[in-house]
Scaffold this motif. Sequence first.
Motif, PDB file in Angstrom:
ATOM      1  N   CYS A 198      14.592  52.872  25.069  1.00 24.83           N
ATOM      2  CA  CYS A 198      14.209  52.886  26.484  1.00 24.83           C
ATOM      3  C   CYS A 198      13.185  53.981  26.756  1.00 24.83           C
ATOM      4  N   ARG A 199      12.342  53.750  27.756  1.00 21.89           N
ATOM      5  CA  ARG A 199      11.614  54.862  28.361  1.00 21.89           C
ATOM      6  C   ARG A 199      12.449  55.348  29.542  1.00 21.89           C
ATOM      7  N   PHE A 200      12.790  56.610  29.544  1.00 24.19           N
ATOM      8  CA  PHE A 200      13.476  57.250  30.663  1.00 24.19           C
ATOM      9  C   PHE A 200      12.555  58.316  31.228  1.00 24.19           C
ATOM     10  N   TRP A 201      12.296  58.257  32.523  1.00 22.27           N
ATOM     11  CA  TRP A 201      11.515  59.294  33.191  1.00 22.27           C
ATOM     12  C   TRP A 201      12.379  59.958  34.248  1.00 22.27           C
ATOM     13  N   ASP A 202      12.215  61.250  34.392  1.00 26.45           N
ATOM     14  CA  ASP A 202      12.889  61.943  35.479  1.00 26.45           C
ATOM     15  C   ASP A 202      12.330  61.412  36.801  1.00 26.45           C
ATOM     16  N   LYS A 203      13.225  61.085  37.709  1.00 25.99           N
ATOM     17  CA  LYS A 203      12.831  60.438  38.957  1.00 25.99           C
ATOM     18  C   LYS A 203      11.940  61.328  39.820  1.00 25.99           C
ATOM     19  N   LYS A 204      12.152  62.628  39.772  1.00 29.17           N
ATOM     20  CA  LYS A 204      11.394  63.546  40.624  1.00 29.17           C
ATOM     21  C   LYS A 204      10.098  64.004  39.985  1.00 29.17           C
ATOM     22  N   THR A 205      10.137  64.324  38.687  1.00 34.66           N
ATOM     23  CA  THR A 205       8.971  64.931  38.044  1.00 34.66           C
ATOM     24  C   THR A 205       8.152  63.949  37.204  1.00 34.66           C
ATOM     25  N   GLY A 206       8.754  62.802  36.831  1.00 39.46           N
ATOM     26  CA  GLY A 206       8.066  61.868  35.948  1.00 39.46           C
ATOM     27  C   GLY A 206       8.086  62.296  34.495  1.00 39.46           C
ATOM     28  N   GLU A 207       8.821  63.352  34.176  1.00 36.90           N
ATOM     29  CA  GLU A 207       8.890  63.869  32.806  1.00 36.90           C
ATOM     30  C   GLU A 207       9.519  62.830  31.877  1.00 36.90           C
ATOM     31  N   SER A 208       8.941  62.682  30.690  1.00 36.54           N
ATOM     32  CA  SER A 208       9.499  61.785  29.679  1.00 36.54           C
ATOM     33  C   SER A 208      10.760  62.379  29.081  1.00 36.54           C
ATOM     34  N   LEU A 209      11.811  61.547  28.997  1.00 34.96           N
ATOM     35  CA  LEU A 209      13.079  61.980  28.406  1.00 34.96           C
ATOM     36  C   LEU A 209      13.512  60.936  27.380  1.00 34.96           C
ATOM     37  N   ASP A 210      12.622  60.619  26.463  1.00 35.56           N
ATOM     38  CA  ASP A 210      12.862  59.544  25.500  1.00 35.56           C
ATOM     39  C   ASP A 210      12.035  59.807  24.249  1.00 35.56           C
ATOM     40  N   LYS A 211      11.881  58.792  23.407  1.00 35.85           N
ATOM     41  CA  LYS A 211      11.197  58.995  22.125  1.00 35.85           C
ATOM     42  C   LYS A 211       9.715  59.294  22.275  1.00 35.85           C
ATOM     43  N   ASP A 212       9.130  59.090  23.451  1.00 34.55           N
ATOM     44  CA  ASP A 212       7.738  59.491  23.671  1.00 34.55           C
ATOM     45  C   ASP A 212       7.552  60.992  23.470  1.00 34.55           C
ATOM     46  N   VAL A 213       8.607  61.753  23.679  1.00 29.75           N
ATOM     47  CA  VAL A 213       8.535  63.206  23.450  1.00 29.75           C
ATOM     48  C   VAL A 213       8.176  63.470  21.993  1.00 29.75           C
ATOM     49  N   PHE A 214       8.745  62.661  21.093  1.00 31.26           N
ATOM     50  CA  PHE A 214       8.434  62.779  19.661  1.00 31.26           C
ATOM     51  C   PHE A 214       7.098  62.139  19.335  1.00 31.26           C
ATOM     52  N   ARG A 215       6.876  60.945  19.882  1.00 34.93           N
ATOM     53  CA  ARG A 215       5.635  60.224  19.571  1.00 34.93           C
ATOM     54  C   ARG A 215       4.396  61.059  19.871  1.00 34.93           C
ATOM     55  N   PHE A 216       4.405  61.694  21.040  1.00 42.63           N
ATOM     56  CA  PHE A 216       3.196  62.357  21.524  1.00 42.63           C
ATOM     57  C   PHE A 216       3.339  63.876  21.620  1.00 42.63           C
ATOM     58  N   ASP A 217       4.321  64.421  20.895  1.00 43.49           N
ATOM     59  CA  ASP A 217       4.511  65.879  20.823  1.00 43.49           C
ATOM     60  C   ASP A 217       4.561  66.519  22.209  1.00 43.49           C
ATOM     61  N   LYS A 218       5.441  65.974  23.059  1.00 40.89           N
ATOM     62  CA  LYS A 218       5.549  66.461  24.432  1.00 40.89           C
ATOM     63  C   LYS A 218       6.534  67.608  24.613  1.00 40.89           C
ATOM     64  N   GLY A 219       7.219  67.995  23.545  1.00 43.64           N
ATOM     65  CA  GLY A 219       8.199  69.069  23.680  1.00 43.64           C
ATOM     66  C   GLY A 219       9.364  68.893  22.729  1.00 43.64           C
ATOM     67  N   ASP A 220      10.514  69.361  23.144  1.00 44.51           N
ATOM     68  CA  ASP A 220      11.713  69.334  22.303  1.00 44.51           C
ATOM     69  C   ASP A 220      12.485  68.034  22.536  1.00 44.51           C
ATOM     70  N   LEU A 221      12.492  67.165  21.528  1.00 49.64           N
ATOM     71  CA  LEU A 221      13.155  65.877  21.672  1.00 49.64           C
ATOM     72  C   LEU A 221      14.657  66.018  21.881  1.00 49.64           C
ATOM     73  N   VAL A 222      15.289  66.917  21.150  1.00 48.43           N
ATOM     74  CA  VAL A 222      16.738  67.078  21.267  1.00 48.43           C
ATOM     75  C   VAL A 222      17.123  67.464  22.700  1.00 48.43           C
TER      76      VAL A 222
END
Length: 239
Positions: A198-222
Amino acid sequence: MIKLSELYSGKAKTVYRTDDPEKLIMKFRDSLTAFDGKKKSEAPKKGYYNAQIAAKLLSLLEEKGIKTHFDSMISDTEMVVDAVDIIKIEVIVRNIAAGSLVKKYPFKTGQKLDPPILVFDYKSDEHGDPMINDDIAIALGLATKDELLKIRKLALSINSILLDHLADKNLLLPDFKLEFGRRKGKILLADEISCDTCRFWDKKTGESLDKDVFRFDKGDLVSAYREVARRIVPEIFEK
Protein backbone atom coordinates in the motif's frame (compact mmCIF):
# COMPACT_ATOMS: atom_id res chain seq x y z
CA MET A 1 0.07 -27.43 13.44
CA ILE A 2 3.52 -28.50 12.21
CA LYS A 3 5.52 -26.41 9.74
CA LEU A 4 6.98 -28.58 7.01
CA SER A 5 9.04 -27.82 3.89
CA GLU A 6 9.29 -24.50 2.12
CA LEU A 7 6.78 -24.15 -0.71
CA TYR A 8 7.74 -20.76 -2.07
CA SER A 9 10.02 -17.86 -1.20
CA GLY A 10 9.18 -14.46 -2.63
CA LYS A 11 10.66 -11.00 -2.29
CA ALA A 12 9.46 -10.45 1.28
CA LYS A 13 7.63 -13.60 2.43
CA THR A 14 8.25 -17.33 2.61
CA VAL A 15 5.40 -19.83 2.42
CA TYR A 16 5.62 -23.26 4.07
CA ARG A 17 3.58 -26.43 3.80
CA THR A 18 2.03 -27.80 6.99
CA ASP A 19 0.76 -31.15 8.19
CA ASP A 20 -2.69 -29.93 7.13
CA PRO A 21 -2.85 -29.90 3.30
CA GLU A 22 -5.53 -27.19 3.45
CA LYS A 23 -3.33 -24.78 5.45
CA LEU A 24 -0.06 -22.98 4.79
CA ILE A 25 2.21 -20.83 6.95
CA MET A 26 3.24 -17.46 5.53
CA LYS A 27 6.30 -15.91 7.16
CA PHE A 28 6.95 -12.18 6.80
CA ARG A 29 10.66 -11.43 6.42
CA ASP A 30 12.71 -8.28 6.95
CA SER A 31 13.80 -8.30 3.29
CA LEU A 32 13.27 -5.24 1.12
CA THR A 33 13.26 -4.96 -2.65
CA ALA A 34 12.33 -2.25 -5.12
CA PHE A 35 12.53 -1.57 -8.85
CA ASP A 36 12.02 -5.24 -9.84
CA GLY A 37 14.62 -6.44 -7.35
CA LYS A 38 17.37 -4.08 -8.48
CA LYS A 39 17.43 -2.40 -5.06
CA LYS A 40 17.64 -4.68 -2.03
CA SER A 41 18.13 -4.32 1.70
CA GLU A 42 17.05 -5.56 5.14
CA ALA A 43 15.12 -3.60 7.76
CA PRO A 44 14.88 -4.80 11.39
CA LYS A 45 11.29 -5.58 12.49
CA LYS A 46 9.91 -4.72 9.07
CA GLY A 47 8.46 -8.24 8.78
CA TYR A 48 6.94 -7.95 12.24
CA TYR A 49 5.19 -4.65 11.51
CA ASN A 50 3.87 -5.86 8.15
CA ALA A 51 2.59 -9.12 9.65
CA GLN A 52 0.74 -7.31 12.43
CA ILE A 53 -0.76 -4.72 10.08
CA ALA A 54 -1.84 -7.42 7.62
CA ALA A 55 -3.44 -9.54 10.34
CA LYS A 56 -5.39 -6.56 11.65
CA LEU A 57 -6.64 -5.41 8.25
CA LEU A 58 -7.49 -8.89 6.99
CA SER A 59 -9.42 -9.53 10.21
CA LEU A 60 -11.26 -6.24 9.70
CA LEU A 61 -12.27 -7.27 6.20
CA GLU A 62 -13.47 -10.65 7.46
CA GLU A 63 -15.63 -8.86 10.02
CA LYS A 64 -17.10 -6.78 7.20
CA GLY A 65 -18.02 -9.85 5.16
CA ILE A 66 -15.01 -10.09 2.82
CA LYS A 67 -13.70 -13.65 2.64
CA THR A 68 -9.90 -13.86 2.90
CA HIS A 69 -7.31 -16.60 3.21
CA PHE A 70 -6.33 -15.40 6.70
CA ASP A 71 -6.75 -17.90 9.53
CA SER A 72 -4.61 -16.90 12.52
CA MET A 73 -1.18 -15.79 13.73
CA ILE A 74 1.07 -18.46 15.22
CA SER A 75 3.97 -16.11 15.95
CA ASP A 76 4.75 -12.42 15.63
CA THR A 77 5.73 -12.87 11.98
CA GLU A 78 3.98 -16.09 10.92
CA MET A 79 0.42 -16.29 9.62
CA VAL A 80 -1.66 -19.41 9.00
CA VAL A 81 -3.57 -19.07 5.73
CA ASP A 82 -5.89 -21.21 3.64
CA ALA A 83 -4.26 -22.83 0.62
CA VAL A 84 -5.66 -21.15 -2.50
CA ASP A 85 -5.03 -21.27 -6.22
CA ILE A 86 -3.65 -17.79 -6.87
CA ILE A 87 -5.15 -15.92 -9.82
CA LYS A 88 -2.23 -14.38 -11.69
CA ILE A 89 -3.68 -10.88 -11.75
CA GLU A 90 -2.47 -8.04 -9.55
CA VAL A 91 -5.30 -5.62 -8.88
CA ILE A 92 -4.18 -2.06 -8.17
CA VAL A 93 -6.79 0.23 -6.65
CA ARG A 94 -5.99 3.93 -7.07
CA ASN A 95 -7.67 6.69 -5.05
CA ILE A 96 -5.04 9.42 -5.46
CA ALA A 97 -2.67 9.82 -8.40
CA ALA A 98 0.89 8.79 -7.53
CA GLY A 99 3.80 6.70 -8.78
CA SER A 100 3.59 5.08 -12.20
CA LEU A 101 0.16 6.58 -12.90
CA VAL A 102 1.72 10.06 -12.88
CA LYS A 103 4.72 8.93 -14.96
CA LYS A 104 2.63 7.31 -17.68
CA TYR A 105 -0.44 9.54 -17.84
CA PRO A 106 -1.20 13.27 -17.52
CA PHE A 107 -2.24 13.11 -13.87
CA LYS A 108 -0.72 15.25 -11.15
CA THR A 109 0.64 13.73 -7.95
CA GLY A 110 -1.97 14.10 -5.25
CA GLN A 111 -4.89 14.42 -7.69
CA LYS A 112 -7.98 12.76 -6.24
CA LEU A 113 -9.46 10.00 -8.38
CA ASP A 114 -13.23 9.80 -7.98
CA PRO A 115 -14.38 7.18 -8.73
CA PRO A 116 -11.24 5.17 -7.95
CA ILE A 117 -9.31 3.61 -10.82
CA LEU A 118 -8.85 -0.17 -10.99
CA VAL A 119 -5.83 -1.48 -12.87
CA PHE A 120 -5.16 -5.15 -13.71
CA ASP A 121 -1.56 -6.30 -14.18
CA TYR A 122 -0.49 -9.75 -15.37
CA LYS A 123 1.41 -11.26 -12.44
CA SER A 124 4.53 -12.40 -14.29
CA ASP A 125 8.14 -11.47 -13.53
CA GLU A 126 9.12 -12.93 -16.90
CA HIS A 127 6.92 -10.47 -18.76
CA GLY A 128 7.43 -7.51 -16.43
CA ASP A 129 3.93 -7.49 -14.89
CA PRO A 130 2.29 -5.69 -17.85
CA MET A 131 -1.09 -4.00 -17.58
CA ILE A 132 -3.89 -6.08 -19.09
CA ASN A 133 -7.58 -5.64 -19.79
CA ASP A 134 -10.45 -8.11 -19.39
CA ASP A 135 -10.10 -9.45 -22.93
CA ILE A 136 -6.42 -10.30 -22.42
CA ALA A 137 -7.09 -11.87 -19.00
CA ILE A 138 -9.80 -14.08 -20.52
CA ALA A 139 -7.70 -14.97 -23.58
CA LEU A 140 -4.79 -16.00 -21.35
CA GLY A 141 -7.12 -18.14 -19.26
CA LEU A 142 -6.35 -16.20 -16.10
CA ALA A 143 -10.00 -15.72 -15.11
CA THR A 144 -13.49 -15.90 -16.54
CA LYS A 145 -15.68 -12.90 -17.26
CA ASP A 146 -17.76 -13.64 -14.16
CA GLU A 147 -14.64 -13.98 -12.03
CA LEU A 148 -13.31 -10.63 -13.26
CA LEU A 149 -16.61 -8.98 -12.36
CA LYS A 150 -16.42 -10.57 -8.91
CA ILE A 151 -12.84 -9.39 -8.45
CA ARG A 152 -13.79 -5.83 -9.42
CA LYS A 153 -16.69 -5.81 -6.99
CA LEU A 154 -14.55 -7.21 -4.17
CA ALA A 155 -11.71 -4.75 -4.84
CA LEU A 156 -14.05 -1.76 -4.67
CA SER A 157 -15.72 -3.07 -1.50
CA ILE A 158 -12.32 -3.63 0.13
CA ASN A 159 -11.30 -0.13 -0.88
CA SER A 160 -14.38 1.45 0.73
CA ILE A 161 -13.83 -0.46 3.98
CA LEU A 162 -10.15 0.45 4.16
CA LEU A 163 -10.69 4.12 3.31
CA ASP A 164 -13.22 4.51 6.13
CA HIS A 165 -11.06 2.65 8.61
CA LEU A 166 -7.82 4.44 7.78
CA ALA A 167 -9.40 7.90 7.79
CA ASP A 168 -9.89 7.47 11.54
CA LYS A 169 -6.16 6.72 11.80
CA ASN A 170 -5.23 9.94 9.96
CA LEU A 171 -3.97 7.89 7.02
CA LEU A 172 -4.62 8.41 3.31
CA LEU A 173 -4.60 5.41 0.97
CA PRO A 174 -3.47 6.67 -2.45
CA ASP A 175 -3.23 3.18 -3.92
CA PHE A 176 -2.68 -0.46 -3.01
CA LYS A 177 -2.24 -3.89 -4.56
CA LEU A 178 -4.53 -6.88 -4.05
CA GLU A 179 -4.26 -10.53 -5.04
CA PHE A 180 -7.07 -13.07 -5.16
CA GLY A 181 -7.24 -16.85 -5.18
CA ARG A 182 -9.71 -19.66 -5.75
CA ARG A 183 -10.72 -22.03 -2.98
CA LYS A 184 -13.51 -24.58 -3.29
CA GLY A 185 -15.08 -22.72 -6.18
CA LYS A 186 -15.03 -19.33 -4.47
CA ILE A 187 -12.77 -16.29 -4.86
CA LEU A 188 -10.95 -15.14 -1.73
CA LEU A 189 -8.67 -12.22 -0.99
CA ALA A 190 -5.13 -13.57 -0.63
CA ASP A 191 -1.59 -12.29 0.01
CA GLU A 192 -1.28 -9.30 2.40
CA ILE A 193 -2.32 -5.70 3.00
CA SER A 194 0.64 -3.87 4.52
CA CYS A 195 3.19 -1.11 4.04
CA ASP A 196 4.78 -3.24 1.30
CA THR A 197 1.61 -3.37 -0.79
CA CYS A 198 0.00 0.00 0.00
CA ARG A 199 0.87 3.65 -0.28
CA PHE A 200 0.09 5.25 3.08
CA TRP A 201 0.32 9.02 3.43
CA ASP A 202 -0.11 11.01 6.60
CA LYS A 203 -3.43 12.79 6.25
CA LYS A 204 -2.13 16.14 7.52
CA THR A 205 1.40 16.33 6.12
CA GLY A 206 1.27 14.03 3.07
CA GLU A 207 4.39 12.27 4.36
CA SER A 208 5.04 8.83 2.87
CA LEU A 209 4.75 6.00 5.40
CA ASP A 210 5.32 3.03 3.10
CA LYS A 211 7.92 1.38 0.87
CA ASP A 212 8.41 4.64 -1.07
CA VAL A 213 10.59 5.68 1.87
CA PHE A 214 12.99 2.91 0.79
CA ARG A 215 12.47 3.31 -2.95
CA PHE A 216 13.33 6.99 -3.00
CA ASP A 217 15.54 7.32 0.11
CA LYS A 218 13.02 9.49 1.95
CA GLY A 219 14.21 8.62 5.44
CA ASP A 220 14.06 5.79 7.95
CA LEU A 221 11.82 3.00 6.66
CA VAL A 222 11.55 1.22 10.01
CA SER A 223 10.25 4.40 11.65
CA ALA A 224 7.65 4.80 8.89
CA TYR A 225 6.42 1.21 9.21
CA ARG A 226 6.38 1.50 13.00
CA GLU A 227 4.24 4.64 12.76
CA VAL A 228 1.68 2.91 10.53
CA ALA A 229 1.63 -0.04 12.92
CA ARG A 230 1.17 2.33 15.86
CA ARG A 231 -1.93 3.77 14.23
CA ILE A 232 -3.45 0.54 12.90
CA VAL A 233 -2.38 -1.95 15.59
CA PRO A 234 -1.78 0.17 18.71
CA GLU A 235 -2.25 -2.84 20.98
CA ILE A 236 1.10 -4.36 19.98
CA PHE A 237 2.83 -1.39 21.63
CA GLU A 238 1.00 -1.94 24.89
CA LYS A 239 2.61 -5.30 25.62
